[in-house]
Motif scaffolding. Structure first.
Motif, PDB file in Angstrom:
ATOM      1  N   GLU A   4      27.353 -34.168  14.897  1.00 27.97           N
ATOM      2  CA  GLU A   4      27.742 -33.410  13.724  1.00 27.97           C
ATOM      3  C   GLU A   4      27.508 -31.708  13.700  1.00 27.97           C
ATOM      4  N   TRP A   5      27.855 -31.331  12.494  1.00 25.07           N
ATOM      5  CA  TRP A   5      27.660 -30.522  13.008  1.00 25.07           C
ATOM      6  C   TRP A   5      26.891 -29.468  10.995  1.00 25.07           C
ATOM      7  N   GLU A  59      24.182 -25.356  13.380  1.00 26.01           N
ATOM      8  CA  GLU A  59      23.685 -25.636  14.163  1.00 26.01           C
ATOM      9  C   GLU A  59      24.490 -26.722  14.321  1.00 26.01           C
ATOM     10  N   ARG A  60      23.841 -27.713  15.831  1.00 22.96           N
ATOM     11  CA  ARG A  60      25.289 -28.795  16.425  1.00 22.96           C
ATOM     12  C   ARG A  60      24.044 -29.736  16.284  1.00 22.96           C
ATOM     13  N   ARG A  61      24.554 -31.822  16.102  1.00 25.55           N
ATOM     14  CA  ARG A  61      23.457 -32.291  16.556  1.00 25.55           C
ATOM     15  C   ARG A  61      24.759 -33.187  16.528  1.00 25.55           C
ATOM     16  N   GLY A  62      24.090 -34.066  17.831  1.00 27.04           N
ATOM     17  CA  GLY A  62      24.997 -34.921  18.080  1.00 27.04           C
ATOM     18  C   GLY A  62      26.845 -34.518  18.038  1.00 27.04           C
ATOM     19  N   THR A  85      26.339 -31.064   5.548  1.00 34.07           N
ATOM     20  CA  THR A  85      26.836 -32.182   7.130  1.00 34.07           C
ATOM     21  C   THR A  85      27.993 -32.108   7.018  1.00 34.07           C
TER      22      THR A  85
END
Length: 302
Positions: free
Chosen positions: A232-233, A227-230, A291
């Motif tokens: 970061e992966w 998943e992608r958060r901003g 992360t």
């Protein structure tokens, strides 16, 4: 298609195999036997060439032993027969019940290792004249054409076998180990190696018992594997039963090497993460979370 592998080498394994076969669906069931007839064509081609090559190279004995051990372990004929049996069962839409008369750790660990050894040898053989024996240098025998095909076929067979064993939707792993400390050690090996594959044992069959001791199955993680958060992966890898203190984690090029209790497994990073750095890693609830952030040397900003 669903395959049922009875592993562990206990004296009651044939009884367990029969019991598992009797309990499968109404579709035809294929039984895999301990002994096979003839030599697998992959094994025959590689053995023939390897003997010629090692004789010509006159390598030191330890190097020869290491090379033969990686490419041609004693368990290879059984693993190739098992891989072909799985392919045939899938093609025929049959279920496969196989008693695999090998050390449980070798059944679970070797397919990936040997597949990688075969795959690593492919470019060497394919570019032999460039990498090993340029024209006019010595008199080393050139690889015969069937060898390259055998290495590729063997790597493909063993990769598919490894993937099938790692997938609980495809393969059930039944442990029928000897009683006592040997059986306990084999169960521990099975649990660790399967955990590094992201799964648990399907069942343990007690010696002399008619029942099946079902092991608790870890609940499926609700999180996506990637998943992608901003910027970061997050990469989530199931490791049921493994604690942070027990896990060794090393990155090697595009792979993660996961280690626990002296056992290891390699996991290929998704392509989008191969140019990212690992910022943090943690284990919670049997899930390893990495992360990762883009490597600024290959993903310049602005």
């Amino acid at each position: 298609m669903r395959a049922h592998l009875v592993v562990g080498g206990g004296e009651h394994a044939p009884t367990v195999t029969g019991r598992v076969a009797a309990g499968t669906s109404l579709r035809p069931t294929v039984r895999s036997h301990r002994a096979g007839e003839g030599t697998d064509p992959v094994l025959e081609a590689i053995e023939h060439h390897l003997d010629r090559l090692l004789d010509a190279l006159d390598l030191p004995s330890p190097v020869v032993a290491d090379l033969v051990g990686r490419l041609l372990p004693p368990e290879l004929p059984t693993l190739l027969r098992l891989a072909r049996s799985l392919d045939q069962a899938e093609s025929d839409d049959h279920e496969l019940v196989a008693e695999v008369d090998l050390e449980v750790a070798r059944v679970l660990d070797l397919p990936q290792r040997v597949a990688r050894a075969f795959a690593a040898f492919v470019p060497v053989v394919a570019r032999w004249e460039v990498l090993v024996a340029p024209e006019g240098v010595g008199a080393l025998p050139a690889p015969e054409p069937p060898v390259l095909a055998a290495l590729r076929e063997g790597a493909d067979l063993l990769e598919r076998l490894d993937a099938a064993i790692a997938d609980p939707e495809v393969t059930a792993v039944h442990l029928a180990a000897p009683a006592g400390p040997v059986g306990a050690a084999r169960r521990a090996d099975a649990e660790v190696l399967l955990a590094l594959m992201g799964r648990t044992l399907t069942a343990v069959h007690p010696d002399g018992g008619s029942g099946v001791e079902n092991l608790p199955v870890s609940p499926a993680a609700d999180l996506p594997s990637l998943e992608r958060r901003g910027e970061e992966w997050l990469l989530h890898i199931d490791l049921p039963g493994v604690r942070a203190a027990d896990l060794d984690l090393v990155r090697h090029d595009d792979e993660l090497v996961l280690g626990c209790a002296g056992r290891t497994r390699r996991v290929l990073l998704p392509s989008v993460l191969r140019r990212c750095d690992i910022e943090r890693a943690g284990v919670a609830g049997g899930v390893l979370t990495l992360t990762m952030t883009p490597d600024e040397r290959v993903w310049p900003r602005g």
